[in-house]
Write a protein that holds these residues in place. Structure first.
Motif, PDB file in Angstrom:
ATOM      1  N   ALA A 182      15.393 -11.917 -20.568  1.00  0.00           N
ATOM      2  CA  ALA A 182      14.483 -11.279 -19.620  1.00  0.00           C
ATOM      3  C   ALA A 182      15.099 -11.272 -18.226  1.00  0.00           C
ATOM      4  O   ALA A 182      15.706 -12.262 -17.805  1.00  0.00           O
ATOM      5  N   PRO A 183      14.943 -10.175 -17.468  1.00  0.00           N
ATOM      6  CA  PRO A 183      15.514 -10.127 -16.109  1.00  0.00           C
ATOM      7  C   PRO A 183      14.985 -11.217 -15.194  1.00  0.00           C
ATOM      8  O   PRO A 183      15.675 -11.637 -14.265  1.00  0.00           O
ATOM      9  N   GLY A 184      13.764 -11.691 -15.464  1.00  0.00           N
ATOM     10  CA  GLY A 184      13.175 -12.715 -14.604  1.00  0.00           C
ATOM     11  C   GLY A 184      13.488 -14.126 -15.025  1.00  0.00           C
ATOM     12  O   GLY A 184      12.862 -15.069 -14.525  1.00  0.00           O
ATOM     13  N   ILE A 185      14.462 -14.317 -15.891  1.00  0.00           N
ATOM     14  CA  ILE A 185      14.786 -15.657 -16.374  1.00  0.00           C
ATOM     15  C   ILE A 185      15.174 -16.573 -15.213  1.00  0.00           C
ATOM     16  O   ILE A 185      15.851 -16.165 -14.258  1.00  0.00           O
ATOM     17  N   ASP A 186      14.715 -17.813 -15.279  1.00  0.00           N
ATOM     18  CA  ASP A 186      15.070 -18.820 -14.277  1.00  0.00           C
ATOM     19  C   ASP A 186      16.563 -19.104 -14.383  1.00  0.00           C
ATOM     20  O   ASP A 186      17.079 -19.359 -15.471  1.00  0.00           O
ATOM     21  N   HIS A 187      17.260 -19.066 -13.271  1.00  0.00           N
ATOM     22  CA  HIS A 187      18.705 -19.316 -13.305  1.00  0.00           C
ATOM     23  C   HIS A 187      19.031 -20.678 -13.904  1.00  0.00           C
ATOM     24  O   HIS A 187      20.092 -20.855 -14.510  1.00  0.00           O
ATOM     25  N   ALA A 188      18.125 -21.632 -13.745  1.00  0.00           N
ATOM     26  CA  ALA A 188      18.386 -22.972 -14.279  1.00  0.00           C
ATOM     27  C   ALA A 188      18.480 -22.971 -15.803  1.00  0.00           C
ATOM     28  O   ALA A 188      19.053 -23.896 -16.388  1.00  0.00           O
ATOM     29  N   ALA A 189      17.934 -21.931 -16.459  1.00  0.00           N
ATOM     30  CA  ALA A 189      17.986 -21.859 -17.920  1.00  0.00           C
ATOM     31  C   ALA A 189      19.279 -21.250 -18.433  1.00  0.00           C
ATOM     32  O   ALA A 189      19.524 -21.228 -19.641  1.00  0.00           O
ATOM     33  N   LEU A 190      20.137 -20.784 -17.523  1.00  0.00           N
ATOM     34  CA  LEU A 190      21.379 -20.122 -17.927  1.00  0.00           C
ATOM     35  C   LEU A 190      22.470 -21.154 -18.222  1.00  0.00           C
ATOM     36  O   LEU A 190      22.553 -22.182 -17.552  1.00  0.00           O
ATOM     37  N   PRO A 191      23.320 -20.894 -19.214  1.00  0.00           N
ATOM     38  CA  PRO A 191      24.446 -21.798 -19.467  1.00  0.00           C
ATOM     39  C   PRO A 191      25.444 -21.737 -18.318  1.00  0.00           C
ATOM     40  O   PRO A 191      25.765 -20.654 -17.820  1.00  0.00           O
ATOM     41  N   SER A 192      25.926 -22.884 -17.893  1.00  0.00           N
ATOM     42  CA  SER A 192      26.790 -22.946 -16.716  1.00  0.00           C
ATOM     43  C   SER A 192      28.183 -22.377 -16.971  1.00  0.00           C
ATOM     44  O   SER A 192      28.888 -22.018 -16.029  1.00  0.00           O
ATOM     45  N   ASP A 193      28.585 -22.288 -18.246  1.00  0.00           N
ATOM     46  CA  ASP A 193      29.951 -21.856 -18.567  1.00  0.00           C
ATOM     47  C   ASP A 193      30.008 -20.433 -19.078  1.00  0.00           C
ATOM     48  O   ASP A 193      30.985 -20.025 -19.731  1.00  0.00           O
ATOM     49  N   ALA A 230      18.740  -8.548 -18.415  1.00  0.00           N
ATOM     50  CA  ALA A 230      19.864  -9.425 -18.100  1.00  0.00           C
ATOM     51  C   ALA A 230      20.484  -9.807 -19.429  1.00  0.00           C
ATOM     52  O   ALA A 230      19.825  -9.800 -20.464  1.00  0.00           O
ATOM     53  N   ALA A 231      21.773 -10.110 -19.414  1.00  0.00           N
ATOM     54  CA  ALA A 231      22.456 -10.510 -20.646  1.00  0.00           C
ATOM     55  C   ALA A 231      23.451 -11.619 -20.327  1.00  0.00           C
ATOM     56  O   ALA A 231      24.145 -11.585 -19.306  1.00  0.00           O
ATOM     57  N   ILE A 232      23.487 -12.603 -21.218  1.00  0.00           N
ATOM     58  CA  ILE A 232      24.428 -13.718 -21.108  1.00  0.00           C
ATOM     59  C   ILE A 232      25.641 -13.399 -21.973  1.00  0.00           C
ATOM     60  O   ILE A 232      25.501 -13.073 -23.155  1.00  0.00           O
ATOM     61  N   TRP A 233      26.837 -13.500 -21.397  1.00  0.00           N
ATOM     62  CA  TRP A 233      28.065 -13.202 -22.121  1.00  0.00           C
ATOM     63  C   TRP A 233      28.942 -14.456 -22.166  1.00  0.00           C
ATOM     64  O   TRP A 233      29.199 -15.064 -21.129  1.00  0.00           O
ATOM     65  N   CYS A 234      29.369 -14.808 -23.385  1.00  0.00           N
ATOM     66  CA  CYS A 234      30.096 -16.059 -23.595  1.00  0.00           C
ATOM     67  C   CYS A 234      31.480 -15.799 -24.185  1.00  0.00           C
ATOM     68  O   CYS A 234      31.712 -14.795 -24.872  1.00  0.00           O
ATOM     69  N   GLY A 235      32.380 -16.746 -23.923  1.00  0.00           N
ATOM     70  CA  GLY A 235      33.712 -16.704 -24.526  1.00  0.00           C
ATOM     71  C   GLY A 235      34.469 -15.439 -24.169  1.00  0.00           C
ATOM     72  O   GLY A 235      34.478 -15.009 -23.004  1.00  0.00           O
ATOM     73  N   PRO A 236      35.106 -14.793 -25.142  1.00  0.00           N
ATOM     74  CA  PRO A 236      35.933 -13.604 -24.853  1.00  0.00           C
ATOM     75  C   PRO A 236      35.124 -12.396 -24.391  1.00  0.00           C
ATOM     76  O   PRO A 236      35.713 -11.418 -23.925  1.00  0.00           O
ATOM     77  N   LEU A 237      33.802 -12.450 -24.497  1.00  0.00           N
ATOM     78  CA  LEU A 237      32.966 -11.347 -24.019  1.00  0.00           C
ATOM     79  C   LEU A 237      32.730 -11.420 -22.516  1.00  0.00           C
ATOM     80  O   LEU A 237      32.085 -10.524 -21.954  1.00  0.00           O
ATOM     81  N   PRO A 254      35.142 -11.668 -19.672  1.00  0.00           N
ATOM     82  CA  PRO A 254      36.434 -11.732 -18.983  1.00  0.00           C
ATOM     83  C   PRO A 254      36.312 -12.045 -17.501  1.00  0.00           C
ATOM     84  O   PRO A 254      37.278 -12.480 -16.867  1.00  0.00           O
ATOM     85  N   GLU A 255      35.100 -11.840 -16.926  1.00  0.00           N
ATOM     86  CA  GLU A 255      34.899 -12.158 -15.505  1.00  0.00           C
ATOM     87  C   GLU A 255      34.906 -13.653 -15.254  1.00  0.00           C
ATOM     88  O   GLU A 255      35.069 -14.090 -14.111  1.00  0.00           O
ATOM     89  N   GLY A 256      34.684 -14.443 -16.307  1.00  0.00           N
ATOM     90  CA  GLY A 256      34.554 -15.878 -16.142  1.00  0.00           C
ATOM     91  C   GLY A 256      33.113 -16.243 -15.819  1.00  0.00           C
ATOM     92  O   GLY A 256      32.255 -15.374 -15.616  1.00  0.00           O
ATOM     93  N   PRO A 257      32.786 -17.536 -15.766  1.00  0.00           N
ATOM     94  CA  PRO A 257      31.414 -17.958 -15.471  1.00  0.00           C
ATOM     95  C   PRO A 257      30.940 -17.433 -14.120  1.00  0.00           C
ATOM     96  O   PRO A 257      31.702 -17.410 -13.145  1.00  0.00           O
ATOM     97  N   GLY A 258      29.684 -17.024 -14.068  1.00  0.00           N
ATOM     98  CA  GLY A 258      29.135 -16.531 -12.811  1.00  0.00           C
ATOM     99  C   GLY A 258      27.990 -15.577 -13.065  1.00  0.00           C
ATOM    100  O   GLY A 258      27.434 -15.503 -14.155  1.00  0.00           O
ATOM    101  N   ARG A 259      27.641 -14.829 -12.005  1.00  0.00           N
ATOM    102  CA  ARG A 259      26.560 -13.856 -12.080  1.00  0.00           C
ATOM    103  C   ARG A 259      27.029 -12.548 -11.473  1.00  0.00           C
ATOM    104  O   ARG A 259      27.836 -12.531 -10.538  1.00  0.00           O
ATOM    105  N   SER A 260      26.511 -11.445 -11.992  1.00  0.00           N
ATOM    106  CA  SER A 260      26.861 -10.135 -11.448  1.00  0.00           C
ATOM    107  C   SER A 260      25.708  -9.168 -11.657  1.00  0.00           C
ATOM    108  O   SER A 260      24.760  -9.442 -12.392  1.00  0.00           O
ATOM    109  N   ALA A 261      25.800  -8.032 -10.982  1.00  0.00           N
ATOM    110  CA  ALA A 261      24.820  -6.951 -11.128  1.00  0.00           C
ATOM    111  C   ALA A 261      25.568  -5.686 -11.505  1.00  0.00           C
ATOM    112  O   ALA A 261      26.631  -5.397 -10.955  1.00  0.00           O
TER     113      ALA A 261
END
Length: 422
Positions: free
Chosen positions: A206-217, A232-239, A241-248
C-alpha cells in the motif's frame, strides 16, 4: 455473485455470447439485453455478459486494448495493477536475468500478463477460484504461463524452478482496507521470508505503508500515474539495482505511450528510517516568490527534504508538503513538482474571499489544499462564482504558528503538473 458471473461466462454458450457482443454502450445496454433475452439466452447469462462488457469498458483505462480480450470482476479490476505500471515491474525481472517468475496472489493476472509479454515463463498462483479462473483466461495467449489455484505460501518455489517472485498480498477484508501489513493475507513478514529461498523478490504494498515496516536492506519505490499515487513496491536482491533506499517514479500518459522518470535520494540507504523533517518558514512574511507542490509519490517516499535541498526551499508550514523558495526546479527535479509564482496571501475567511471573487469576476477557480479542514467543492459553492476570470488558490497552513491562509498563485508556464487539482 462474482463467481456465478464468471462461471456463466466460462461455459461454451457464455463465451460465444460474450465474444459476439459489441463494445459496451450504456445508452444501448437495456435494448441489447432485451433483444438477447428474446433470442432465448437466459436472463442470468445476459446480465453476466453485459456486466463483463461494462467492466471491460472500465478496464480500458488500466489495460488499454488488451481489456477487450480479458475477463474481470469488479474487485479484481479495482485491485489490478495498471498495465503501464506492471510493464515496469516486468522490466525489472527481465533486466535481472531471471528465468521463471512466480506471481503469488496473481488476482486476475495483470502482472503475470506483463511478465509473460516479455517472454518470461510465469507461474501465477491465487487461492481464490474465481480469480484463478479469470487469470487462466487472461493468460491463454501465453503458452509459457500457467495458473494454479492454491495457497501461495504452500508452493515449493525451488522445486518448481522459480528463481524470482512477485507477490501482491490481499490488503482488504469485507471491502475495507487493512493498514497493518501483518494483517495482510499473507502477512508482509511471511512474504519477505521467501527471500531465504528466492532472493529476487518484489512485493506490491500500500502507498501509505509505514516506513518502519519496510525491510532495511531493500529498495522501495512509490509510483504515481498522471499525478495519482497508485502503489508502492518493495524490490529485493537483484531486482533492486539501485541498492537499499527509497525512490519515486512518475508515469505519464502520452500519444507515444507512457513516459517515466525517477527521483532517488542518494542520502537514504535505509528505507525503514523515518524521513528527515525540514523546519518550516517562521511566518507568512518568509514566503518566497515561488510555491512548489511535490508529486504525491515523492511525498510518500519521504523525499520532501531532498526536494528542499535541491530547490533551496522550505515547507510553508509544519508537516506541510508545499514548499517555498526562490529557485526554479532543474530539469531532473521539474517533473516531481508543480511550480507557481506567488502573487498574494489572503486570510482564510469566507466573507473576504467571497467579496474578492465577486469584485474580480472569478468564474473558474482551481483549488489545491493541504492541512486545512476545508472542502474545495463546498468553498466554490459558498463563493457563488460567476464571471470570466480564473485564479488558482492554495489553501494551507503557513508559518510555524500554522495559521490557515490562501495563497493566490499563477502556474509557471512549462513547469511540471505533478499534482492534480482538488
Amino acid at each position: 455473485m462474482a463467481e456465478n458471473h464468471v462461471a456463466l461466462l466460462l461455459t461454451p454458450e457464455g463465451w460465444e455470447l460474450l465474444s459476439s457482443l459489441p463494445p459496451y454502450d450504456p445508452s444501448e445496454a437495456l435494448s441489447l439485453g432485451r433483444s438477447l433475452r428474446e433470442e432465448g439466452h437466459s436472463p442470468d447469462l445476459v446480465a453476466a455478459a453485459l456486466t463483463q462488457q461494462r467492466l471491460r469498458e472500465r478496464a480500458a483505462a488500466k489495460f488499454g486494448p488488451f481489456a477487450q480480450q480479458m475477463l474481470f470482476t469488479a474487485d479484481g479490476l479495482e485491485q489490478a495493477t495498471r498495465l503501464t505500471v506492471s510493464a515496469h515491474h516486468a522490466a525489472r525481472y527481465a533486466a535481472a536475468g531471471v528465468t521463471k517468475v512466480a506471481d503469488l496472489g496473481c488476482g486476475i493476472g495483470g502482472d503475470a500478463v506483463a511478465l509473460a509479454g516479455l517472454d518470461l515463463p510465469v507461474l501465477a498462483v491465487d487461492r481464490d477460484e474465481a480469480a484463478a479462473a479469470l487469470a487462466t483466461i487472461n493468460l491463454m495467449p501465453f503458452p509459457h504461463a500457467s495458473v494454479e489455484c492454491a495457497d501461495a505460501l504452500e508452493i515449493d518455489l525451488v522445486e518448481r524452478g522459480v528463481d524470482a517472485v512477485f507477490a501482491d498480498p490481499a490488503r482488504r477484508a469485507a471491502g475495507r482496507r487493512i493498514t497493518d501489513p501483518e494483517q495482510w493475507s499473507p502477512a508482509l513478514s511471511q512474504v519477505l521470508a521467501l527471500r531465504e529461498a528466492v532472493p529476487a523478490l518484489g512485493v506490491k504494498v500500500a502507498p501509505g505503508i509505514d516506513h518502519a515496516a519496510l525491510p532495511s536492506d531493500a529498495h522501495t519505490q512509490w509510483v504515481s500515474v498522471d499525478g495519482d499515487v497508485v502503489e508502492a513496491a518493495i524490490w529485493c536482491g537483484p531486482l533492486a539495482p539501485e541498492g537499499p533506499g527509497r525512490s519515486a517514479m512518475l508515469l505519464r500518459s502520452g500519444t507515444d505511450g507512457a513516459s517515466a522518470c525517477t527521483l532517488v535520494d542518494p542520502s537514504t540507504t535505509d528505507p525503514s528510517q523515518p524521513p528527515v523533517q525540514v523546519n518550516p518558514i517562521g511566518s507568512p512574511d518568509d514566503l518566497g516568490s515561488l510555491i512548489h507542490v511535490p508529486d504525491g509519490a515523492a511525498v510518500r517516499a519521504g523525499l520532501v527534504a531532498h526536494l528542499c535541498e535541491t530547490l533551496d526551499a522550505r515547507p510553508v508550514g509544519p508537516r506541510i508538503g508545499y514548499l517555498t523558495g526562490e529557485r526554479l526546479p532543474d530539469e531532473a527535479t521539474a517533473p516531481f513538482v508543480r511550480s507557481f509564482r506567488l502573487t498574494e496571501v489572503l486570510p482564510l475567511r469566507l466573507k473576504a474571499l467571497r467579496s474578492r471573487s465577486r469584485e474580480l469576476g472569478i468564474g473558474r477557480l482551481e483549488i489545491l489544499k493541504r492541512g486545512v479542514d476545508v472542502s474545495p467543492d463546498a468553498l466554490r459553492a459558498s463563493l457563488r462564482l460567476s464571471g470570466q476570470e480564473s485564479e488558482t488558490w492554495i489553501l494551507t497552513r503557513v508559518g510555524d504558528k500554522a495559521k490557515g491562509a490562501v495563497l493566490v498563485v499563477e502556474p509557471i508556464t512549462g513547469a511540471s503538473s505533478a499534482h492534480s487539482p482538488t
